[in-house]
Write an enzyme that holds these catalytic residues in place. Structure first.
Site, PDB file in Angstrom:
ATOM      1  CD  GLU A 292      38.376  38.177  28.862  1.00 39.99           C
ATOM      2  OE1 GLU A 292      39.311  38.590  29.574  1.00 39.99           O
ATOM      3  OE2 GLU A 292      37.180  38.390  29.147  1.00 39.99           O
ATOM      4  CD1 TRP A 295      38.639  42.304  29.379  1.00 36.09           C
ATOM      5  CD2 TRP A 295      39.535  43.784  30.803  1.00 36.09           C
ATOM      6  NE1 TRP A 295      37.630  42.829  30.149  1.00 36.09           N
ATOM      7  CE2 TRP A 295      38.155  43.738  31.034  1.00 36.09           C
ATOM      8  CE3 TRP A 295      40.314  44.643  31.575  1.00 36.09           C
ATOM      9  CZ2 TRP A 295      37.531  44.519  32.005  1.00 36.09           C
ATOM     10  CZ3 TRP A 295      39.700  45.427  32.547  1.00 36.09           C
ATOM     11  CH2 TRP A 295      38.321  45.364  32.752  1.00 36.09           C
ATOM     12  CD1 TRP A 323      47.701  48.631  52.347  1.00 39.45           C
ATOM     13  CD2 TRP A 323      46.173  47.020  52.066  1.00 39.45           C
ATOM     14  NE1 TRP A 323      47.030  48.887  51.158  1.00 39.45           N
ATOM     15  CE2 TRP A 323      46.093  47.910  50.968  1.00 39.45           C
ATOM     16  CE3 TRP A 323      45.303  45.938  52.103  1.00 39.45           C
ATOM     17  CZ2 TRP A 323      45.181  47.743  49.928  1.00 39.45           C
ATOM     18  CZ3 TRP A 323      44.398  45.771  51.065  1.00 39.45           C
ATOM     19  CH2 TRP A 323      44.337  46.659  49.993  1.00 39.45           C
ATOM     20  CG  ASN A 358      40.511  35.753  34.768  1.00 37.65           C
ATOM     21  OD1 ASN A 358      41.369  36.543  35.137  1.00 37.65           O
ATOM     22  ND2 ASN A 358      39.250  36.096  34.582  1.00 37.65           N
ATOM     23  CD1 TRP A 376      46.797  47.253  46.506  1.00 33.35           C
ATOM     24  CD2 TRP A 376      48.196  46.613  44.887  1.00 33.35           C
ATOM     25  NE1 TRP A 376      47.414  48.379  46.035  1.00 33.35           N
ATOM     26  CE2 TRP A 376      48.284  48.024  45.026  1.00 33.35           C
ATOM     27  CE3 TRP A 376      48.993  46.009  43.924  1.00 33.35           C
ATOM     28  CZ2 TRP A 376      49.129  48.823  44.258  1.00 33.35           C
ATOM     29  CZ3 TRP A 376      49.836  46.793  43.147  1.00 33.35           C
ATOM     30  CH2 TRP A 376      49.908  48.178  43.322  1.00 33.35           C
ATOM     31  CD1 TRP A 399      48.325  40.564  41.242  1.00 30.88           C
ATOM     32  CD2 TRP A 399      47.241  40.672  43.205  1.00 30.88           C
ATOM     33  NE1 TRP A 399      48.288  39.298  41.771  1.00 30.88           N
ATOM     34  CE2 TRP A 399      47.637  39.325  42.974  1.00 30.88           C
ATOM     35  CE3 TRP A 399      46.546  40.975  44.369  1.00 30.88           C
ATOM     36  CZ2 TRP A 399      47.353  38.305  43.875  1.00 30.88           C
ATOM     37  CZ3 TRP A 399      46.261  39.952  45.270  1.00 30.88           C
ATOM     38  CH2 TRP A 399      46.657  38.641  45.020  1.00 30.88           C
TER      39      TRP A 399
END
Ligand code: FAD
Length: 492
Positions: A292, A295, A323, A358, A376, A399
């Site tokens: 993590e 990440w 969108w 998360n 987004w 996102w």
């Protein structure tokens, strides 16, 4: 005060003059290379923080950021006093303020830790150029385990998929953390500093920060205390615990990392040392935790190499995606009034505490971009304004990923089902009950989709759909079909 030329100091001596240590997302004494290496020279140190809301492209802080920054600066200023030093605060264009402080203190060196977004790098470069040979500039790697420029694929490019990135960086471990300096030598005089209160970072009308203050204690000491608790009590089950939104089972290090109150190197080595010492920490738990942390580095890797991650689709097939624009739906999502309990619980947790689990970030992100087909970027901006950990790389990259436009090894048209996700990750509805109290009395079986419950079940729980709790904003299976046909446009 504004100036564009390098300040010329008559008294500065490159070997002995004061060093300005310009602090940004690294408000800590521990493992702070810029501060520690400046202190090692035994020269006078001027610690400086600039609130820069004016430089081109530098992203303005969100509301929750400002709350955190205020308290973080209070805490950091106090730690510096404990080392015999003082924090100088300046507001304005970073370049003007840094050059002014260098001139006023007769400093002969500027030390700082690296930042990675384009706009901040441009500011840092412009300052370096303006200083020329007059003042030496030293940059350090402090906030990422792996500098994006130093990690490249065999063909010399950058990584777009996490697993090979992880494999590559796992070839060598991160450096050891550096201990805090014993003391910081004072300059003859400290430069003029703003008063933190005058920055007006705290909300007043209205003051919405009560829930955040109940949930968080900003500052370096709080970061270390929390991490110790995490290692003692939670690390050994982290690989499972991280999927329980209703429990306090993750490290909650994200805002501390965002503001640099704790170093990723310290986290990496401390967690590993705990795992080595305690035979009760399974390999999977420690590996998942370290992954993590990586990440986070991976998101910075993408930001550094790709550039405008907050604005531009990483996957350019999305440039023509249609969108939907619906202020009403966006507002319902922001306010936690979509009628999908897990989504509403997440959005209310965010508003109340400045943080969201998360798993739930993924669920609410998928709901906004796939069920509601809202861009987004709208979700990213809302998170940026409301998260205490809102991060220039992780928020934008995550996102983009959840909206389908990002770096993703999985198909971009993957759509989370908010009901089955809720049943799986909040089985008994404890998380929902915590943040959506109007559903508190709903039986476990029906709490994930109250509109499917019989009338008498709702009545008994005191729920009147459309009155005490909203009807669902969309029908998930219809919304899913709508999203899939919209994706046909870009599948290509
Ligand atoms: P832990 O599970 O304890 O993980 C330890 C640390 O690893 C975290 O503090 C974080 O630094 C890092 N980490 C964990 N998961 C991720 C991840 N998926 N991506 C990058 N780093 C990760 N994280 C932020 O720090 N800032 C953000 O603005 C942010 N926005 C997000 C937006 C969306 C839509 C999604 C899906 C995720 C986002 N994340 C963000 C990632 C993740 O949700 C948080 O880092 C995590 O929930 C923080 O809680 P924790 O510190 O208890 O994490």
């Amino acid at each position: 005060m504004a100036r564009s030329k390098a300040p010329k100091s008559e008294t500065a001596d490159q070997e002995t003059g004061p060093i300005v240590v310009w602090l940004r997302d690294d408000l800590r004494l521990d493992d702070n290379p810029a501060l520690a290496l400046a202190a090692e020279t035994n020269r006078p140190i001027v610690p400086l923080v600039v609130l820069d809301e004016e430089s081109d492209g530098v992203r303005a802080l969100g509301g929750a950021h400002k709350w955190w920054l205020h308290h973080s600066l209070e805490s950091f200023a106090s730690s510096l006093r404990g080392k015999g030093s003082r924090l100088t605060l300046r507001r304005g264009k970073a370049k003007d303020q840094v050059l002014d402080v260098i001139e006023k203190t007769g400093a002969s060196a500027l030390f700082f830790n690296r930042r990675y977004d384009q706009a901040s790098r441009a500011v840092d470069d412009a300052i370096g150029e303006a200083l020329g040979d007059q003042v030496s500039v030293e940059r350090f790697t402090a906030n990422l385990l792996h500098d994006p420029e130093n990690v490249e694929t065999t063909s010399g490019g950058y990584y777009k998929v996490f697993t090979p990135f992880w494999r590559k960086v796992s070839e060598s471990g991160p450096r050891d953390p550096i201990d805090p300096p014993d003391g910081l030598k004072q300059p003859d005089t400290f430069p003029q500093s703003d008063d933190l209160e005058d920055w007006e970072l705290l909300p007043t009308k209205p003051d919405w920060s009560g829930g955040i203050a109940d949930f968080w204690t900003p500052g370096e000491k709080a970061a270390h205390d929390r991490f110790e608790t995490f290692c003692d009590d939670l690390l050994s089950d982290y690989h499972k615990g991280r999927e329980r939104p209703y429990a306090d089972d993750t490290s909650r290090m994200s805002p501390y990392l965002r503001w640099g109150e704790i170093s990723p190197y310290r986290l990496w080595h401390t967690a590993q040392a705990y795992a080595n010492r305690r035979k009760t920490v399974p390999d999977e738990a420690i590996r998942t935790f370290l992954q993590e942390l990586v990440w986070r580095d991976f998101n910075y890797h993408l930001l550094f190499h790709f550039g405008p991650l907050a604005d531009k689709n990483f996957n350019d097939r999305f440039d023509n995606f249609s969108w939907r624009s619906s202020k009403k739906d966006l507002k319902a999502w922001q306010n936690g009034l979509t009628g999908y309990p897990i989504v509403d619980a997440g959005m209310r947790q965010l508003w109340k505490t400045g943080w969201m689990h998360n798993r739930v970030r993924m669920i609410v992100g998928s709901f906004l971009t796939k069920d509601l087909l809202i861009d987004w970027r709208d979700g990213e901006r809302w998170f940026w304004d409301t998260l205490v950990d809102g991060d220039i790389a992780s928020n934008t990259a995550q996102w983009q990923w959840i909206g389908g436009a990002g770096a993703d090894a999985q198909p971009f048209f993957r759509i989370f089902n908010p009901i089955t996700q809720s049943e799986r990750f909040d089985k008994n509805g404890a998380y929902i009950r915590q943040f959506v109290p109007e559903l508190k009395e709903m039986p476990d079986k029906h709490i994930h989709a109250p509109w499917k419950a019989d009338k008498d079940v709702l009545e008994k729980a005191g729920v009147k759909l459309g009155e005490t709790y909203p009807e669902p904003l969309v029908d998930h299976s219809e919304a899913r079909d709508r999203a899939l046909s919209a994706y046909d446009e870009v599948k290509g």
